[in-house]
Design an enzyme around this catalytic site. Structure first.
Site, mmCIF file in Angstrom:
data_model
loop_
_atom_site.group_PDB
_atom_site.id
_atom_site.type_symbol
_atom_site.label_atom_id
_atom_site.label_comp_id
_atom_site.label_asym_id
_atom_site.label_seq_id
_atom_site.Cartn_x
_atom_site.Cartn_y
_atom_site.Cartn_z
ATOM 1 N N LYS A 1 -0.660 5.642 9.020
ATOM 2 C CA LYS A 1 0.382 5.776 7.078
ATOM 3 C C LYS A 1 -0.684 5.978 6.153
ATOM 4 C CE LYS A 1 2.216 2.259 4.371
ATOM 5 N NZ LYS A 1 2.123 1.055 3.730
ATOM 6 N N LYS B 1 -7.960 1.419 -2.278
ATOM 7 C CA LYS B 1 -7.722 1.122 -1.224
ATOM 8 C C LYS B 1 -7.698 1.938 -0.444
ATOM 9 C CE LYS B 1 -5.064 -1.277 1.965
ATOM 10 N NZ LYS B 1 -4.214 -1.946 2.281
ATOM 11 N N THR C 1 0.760 -1.230 0.122
ATOM 12 C CA THR C 1 -0.194 0.221 -0.168
ATOM 13 C C THR C 1 0.868 1.279 0.160
ATOM 14 O OG1 THR C 1 -2.114 -0.789 0.992
ATOM 15 C CG2 THR C 1 -1.739 1.019 1.317
#
Length: 342
Positions: free
Chosen positions: A291, A216, A140
């Site tokens: 994050k 995502k 990611t």
């Protein structure tokens, strides 16, 4: 998750220069040979169980190469799972594997690993396997960095690249129930789905390259906000004298229902096996949530989007992770941080 290289990554414009390989009109083959070869880079909290599931699902005659920055993890995997070949560099992974998966923590780790795998651009002329590779990056990271890595991969003439971040956490990785969101050209979807279905239960084609990451990040942005709102709502109800289980049951049959309220409820004891009921461990760490939230805000800014709540949420998660009572715990520990009754 661990990075697969300690070498600092050079700027992308420099890192991938000189990668142009021999021109080829051959497209990636979607049909498998009798014996296939796989490579896996990054055996961290997510990568380790994913790689274990992959090895258990592919044919015993298929070869699987693994690499992690921590050699001890590779040794443990070899001992626990078996039937793998541990290699000393990511370049060896690229040279010996047709299908390569990467699960890495941050953009510069992905950049550095792909720089090492693609250089020199001789995978299709001098490596033991000369067919076009398929790289599936499950990290990611921000869409811009991923697009740069994808462009460098494709322009080298050595491989195809697909972004395939996942959702489901460490529990889903262990159980093989992850959901993958992929950004890919249509012709690669069948093969990518075949590979990822050995580690998850759903593979969603979101669109062209970077679309998986965009999906995502949108999802995790919403998750970050829903979690804070759930913690605040549960804190209100408990301090108003409501039974937390009864309150959660009501919310989960009403319009407030969401994943943090139903599956990952932040009040200890409401969901038996939730992180909150285990001192907020294990689970999806606050640092990882922060994050992903920062990546979503970065990508939003690059598209001239101004989220109204994201900056507030970022400040909250930053403070939570800095609190010694909450540090290194599941992100539902926001409930503890705001003074929730445990």
């Amino acid at each position: 998750m661990r990075a697969a290289s300690r070498t600092a990554a050079a700027p992308l414009t420099q890192s991938f220069s000189g990668l142009a390989g021999p021109a080829s009109r051959r497209s990636f083959a979607t049909s498998r040979r009798t014996e296939a070869s796989y490579g896996f880079v990054g055996l961290g909290q997510m990568g380790y169980p994913m790689a274990r599931n992959l090895r258990s699902k592919i044919a015993q005659s298929d070869t699987m190469f693994i690499h992690d920055v921590n050699p001890a993890v590779c040794e443990q995997f070899e001992k626990e799972v078996g039937n793998v070949k541990v290699v000393n560099s990511v370049r060896e992974i690229a040279e010996n594997s047709e299908t390569i998966l990467t699960v890495l923590p941050k953009p510069h780790h992905v950049q550095n690993v792909f720089q090492q795998m693609l250089r020199p651009p001789t995978l299709r002329t001098e490596a033991p396997i000369t067919q076009e590779r398929l790289f599936i990056d499950c990290s990611t990271i921000d869409p811009r960095s991923s697009a740069q890595v994808a462009n460098a991969t494709h322009s080298s003439g050595q491989a195809k690249f697909v972004d395939a971040p996942m959702s489901g956490g460490a529990v889903g990785a262990a159980a093989g129930t992850l959901t993958f969101m992929i950004g890919s050209t249509p012709e690669l979807v069948p093969r990518v789905t075949e590979v990822l279905s050995m580690m998850g239960k759903r593979v969603l084609h979101m669109g062209p390259q970077t679309s998986g990451l965009k999906g995502k990040l949108a999802n995790n942005y919403l998750l970050a906000l829903n979690n804070i709102a759930t913690c605040e709502a549960m804190n209100m109800g408990v301090k108003w004298g409501l039974d937390p289980t009864t309150l959660a049951d009501m919310i989960n049959t009403a319009t407030g229902k969401c994943w943090p309220s139903e599956v990952n409820n932040p009040v200890p004891g409401v969901v038996e096996n939730s992180p909150a009921s285990k001192d907020y461990k294990p689970g999806f760490g606050t640092a990882l949530m922060l994050k992903d939230l920062k990546l979503a805000l970065q990508a939003a800014a690059e598209s001239d989007i101004q989220p109204q709540l994201g900056e507030y949420a970022k400040d909250i998660y930053t403070a939570v992770e800095a609190d010694e009572k909450c540090k290194d715990k599941d992100f539902s520990v926001v409930y503890r941080y705001i003074g929730g009754r445990e």
